[in-house]
Design a protein around this motif. Structure first.
Motif, PDB file in Angstrom:
ATOM      1  N   GLU A   4       0.825  -1.205   0.000  1.00  0.00           N
ATOM      2  CA  GLU A   4       0.000   0.000   0.000  1.00  0.00           C
ATOM      3  C   GLU A   4       0.862   1.259   0.000  1.00  0.00           C
ATOM      4  N   LEU A   5       1.912   1.257   0.801  1.00  0.00           N
ATOM      5  CA  LEU A   5       2.805   2.407   0.850  1.00  0.00           C
ATOM      6  C   LEU A   5       3.549   2.562  -0.470  1.00  0.00           C
ATOM      7  N   GLU A   6       3.978   1.475  -1.044  1.00  0.00           N
ATOM      8  CA  GLU A   6       4.655   1.506  -2.342  1.00  0.00           C
ATOM      9  C   GLU A   6       3.754   2.131  -3.410  1.00  0.00           C
ATOM     10  N   ALA A   7       2.501   1.719  -3.423  1.00  0.00           N
ATOM     11  CA  ALA A   7       1.565   2.230  -4.439  1.00  0.00           C
ATOM     12  C   ALA A   7       1.375   3.739  -4.285  1.00  0.00           C
ATOM     13  N   ASP A   8       1.195   4.202  -3.054  1.00  0.00           N
ATOM     14  CA  ASP A   8       0.977   5.628  -2.848  1.00  0.00           C
ATOM     15  C   ASP A   8       2.243   6.430  -3.158  1.00  0.00           C
ATOM     16  N   LEU A   9       3.390   5.933  -2.767  1.00  0.00           N
ATOM     17  CA  LEU A   9       4.636   6.626  -3.070  1.00  0.00           C
ATOM     18  C   LEU A   9       4.873   6.704  -4.573  1.00  0.00           C
ATOM     19  N   ARG A  10       4.592   5.630  -5.258  1.00  0.00           N
ATOM     20  CA  ARG A  10       4.766   5.621  -6.715  1.00  0.00           C
ATOM     21  C   ARG A  10       3.837   6.629  -7.372  1.00  0.00           C
ATOM     22  N   PHE A  11       2.598   6.671  -6.904  1.00  0.00           N
ATOM     23  CA  PHE A  11       1.633   7.608  -7.478  1.00  0.00           C
ATOM     24  C   PHE A  11       2.057   9.052  -7.250  1.00  0.00           C
ATOM     25  N   VAL A  12       2.508   9.366  -6.038  1.00  0.00           N
ATOM     26  CA  VAL A  12       2.826  10.746  -5.685  1.00  0.00           C
ATOM     27  C   VAL A  12       4.103  11.221  -6.361  1.00  0.00           C
ATOM     28  N   THR A  13       5.093  10.328  -6.491  1.00  0.00           N
ATOM     29  CA  THR A  13       6.423  10.770  -6.900  1.00  0.00           C
ATOM     30  C   THR A  13       6.827  10.374  -8.314  1.00  0.00           C
ATOM     31  N   ARG A  14       6.148   9.399  -8.903  1.00  0.00           N
ATOM     32  CA  ARG A  14       6.606   8.888 -10.213  1.00  0.00           C
ATOM     33  C   ARG A  14       5.441   8.843 -11.202  1.00  0.00           C
ATOM     34  N   PRO A  15       5.079   9.995 -11.721  1.00  0.00           N
ATOM     35  CA  PRO A  15       3.914  10.037 -12.611  1.00  0.00           C
ATOM     36  C   PRO A  15       4.164   9.319 -13.925  1.00  0.00           C
ATOM     37  N   THR A  16       3.100   8.716 -14.430  1.00  0.00           N
ATOM     38  CA  THR A  16       3.093   8.162 -15.780  1.00  0.00           C
ATOM     39  C   THR A  16       1.948   8.848 -16.520  1.00  0.00           C
TER      40      THR A  16
END
Length: 506
Positions: free
Chosen positions: A355-367
């Motif tokens: 869950e933390l990985e998903a949120d961090l990816r969304f916030v910091t690594r846009p696609t």
């Protein structure tokens, strides 16, 4: 704000925003451009070409999709056009078919093509079989001529930090995000607004050959639905607004209203975690758990926490709590995330939980699929925000003691502080269109008072209160028999409850 995960855009408004500070600003209550006026008939009478959606879940459910052509600028209907993507789950009870039900999942910035796949699970067969259930990606979002400002981050929502240095960094970041949108998208981005989306909805209505539309919206989708009822009252049928926005506060005021309920939700979660200290080791009392979170934020301001491939600073860490606090079913995930962040802060080599990985990816690594600059386009294009950084700084300082974790988010600046002025005034919602408003008392995205205020503004509405539950978005998201029965009865019969209703946890 989408509702289930922050990476899907959960504002309430991720989120949404409104402003009493804009008192005196002109408001728009009448619809100046609509069907029958020169240049619009071709949009209202266009042929809709249905096709496969190209989405696994929608196609498996038998949905069909289409692109509806709309003017970019309704004041210039002979100018540039864009397309709005819609999906349809056809009514199966053709003998008792009621019509179409449009929808919006919130955000703003939430793509809604597949929304009704989830919502219809809470519908009785009598209801789901009588409506064509319409999903829609609003203009500028998803498949509907999407905005992409080329941001280096996924979303503009951040905490302004714990001191002046952090605040100044936030001001610079938000100004840069606004600049990128102005350069990348140009003046067209100013047409990505709620009022234009409401106009698009009415074009969809006309293109589908319907006299009226029913509607279901979560979060920001309640603001969109309320604006539609104001602009097109005679075209509004059965309307349900779940987790509602106060239209008078839409703008920075809605963000400000999130501060207090999120601090309360943090305390509620902290007590839950303390009762499970043997499992999570975050503290034996709620106060100890809260203190740990606040210590992590202060430490991250001095030295960002390295966890996996990510660096978590004081601007990000509150947002990683903000998302799961919107639903008590995420308590365990949040406890696991905090435990791993605490271990990482202590120098232990840990990886983020899923869950933390998903949120961090969304916030910091846009696609291209997950970037959320479209949210800024809508929020900033709808309502002007104060431009002076000192206004935000004073408000943060004034509320820092009462809101130690979320004050920097609730009162901090966004890209809207550097945005071009809106092309038209915001909508003043005040009408007697019947509607059912659903609101949980513990909502962290759209505070309970927001729903009460919309109920007062829509004088023929009824309010359904879900008492003592901390959740954002109820029907179709958080199972509750009382709420489901009330909503289904209204969609089936078209008769609102005689009085406001209070529901409790199952």
């Amino acid at each position: 704000m989408r509702v289930k995960r922050m990476r899907r855009v959960a504002l309430g408004t991720v989120v949404a925003a409104g402003a009493g500070l804009l008192a005196g600003t002109a408001t728009a209550s009448a619809e100046p451009v609509q069907a029958g006026q020169p240049g619009l008939d071709r949009f209202y009478h266009q042929r809709v070409g249905w096709k496969a959606c190209g989405d696994k879940d929608l196609d498996a459910a038998g949905a069909r999709c289409a692109d509806v052509t709309v003017p970019l600028d309704y004041a210039r209907p002979d100018g540039r056009t864009i397309t709005v993507a819609i999906s349809r789950l056809k009514a199966t009870d053709t003998r008792n078919r009621r019509g179409v039900m449009l929808s919006n999942p919130g955000g703003p910035g939430g793509a809604g093509l597949g929304m009704m796949l989830d919502v219809r699970k809470a519908m009785t067969p009598e209801v789901s079989s009588r409506y064509d259930l319409i999903g829609m990606d609003p203009r500028g979002i998803g498949r509907s001529s999407p905005v992409d400002c080329g941001w280096p981050v996924g979303i503009m929502l951040r905490s302004a930090g714990i001191d002046r240095a952090g605040f100044d960094r936030t001001v610079r970041l938000q100004a840069d995000l606004a600049r990128r949108c102005a350069v990348t998208e140009g003046p067209d981005i100013r047409q990505i607004t709620t009022r234009n989306t409401a106009r698009d909805m009415d074009v969809v209505r006309g293109a589908l050959g319907e006299r009226k539309i029913s509607y279901f919206g979560w979060s920001y989708g309640t603001y969109l639905g309320a604006v539609y009822t104001q602009m097109f009252p005679r075209q509004s049928d059965r309307v349900v607004l779940d987790s509602a926005v106060d239209p008078r506060r839409y703008g920075v005021g809605l963000f400000q209203a999130m501060g207090k309920p999120n601090e309360a939700a943090l305390d509620d979660w902290a007590n839950w975690a303390a009762a499970r200290d043997a499992e999570y080791h975050l503290g034996r009392t709620g106060a100890e758990v809260r203190a740990l979170v606040e210590d992590l934020i202060r430490g991250a301001a001095k030295s960002p926490i390295r966890i996996g491939d990510y660096r978590v600073d004081e601007h990000l860490l509150p947002m990683l709590a903000f998302n799961p606090l919107a639903d008590p079913r995420h308590n365990a995930a949040l406890a696991t995330s905090v435990r791993r962040l605490a271990d990482a802060a202590d120098g232990k080599p840990v990886q983020p939980n899923p869950e933390l990985e998903a949120d961090l990816r969304f916030v910091t690594r846009p696609t291209p699929e997950t970037q959320n600059s479209g949210q800024a386009a809508v929020l900033c294009g709808d309502v002007a925000a104060p431009r002076d950084p000192e206004w935000y700084w004073r408000n943060i300082q004034r509320n820092r003691a009462a809101l130690p974790v979320f004050g920097g988010f609730a009162y901090g600046p966004s890209a809207c502080a550097s945005w071009a002025p809106p092309v038209e005034p915001p909508t003043e919602v005040r009408n007697a269109v019947p509607a059912l408003i659903v609101q949980a008392t513990g909502d962290t995205r759209t505070a309970y008072e927001e729903g009460v205020a919309l109920h007062k503004a829509m004088t023929a509405s009824r309010l359904v209160t879900l008492q003592d539950v901390r959740v954002h978005a109820v029907f179709g998201n958080y199972p509750n028999g009382c709420v489901e029965n009330t909503v289904n009865t209204y969609f089936r019969d078209g008769v609102l409850p005689r009085a406001d209703t209070t529901c409790r946890e199952n």
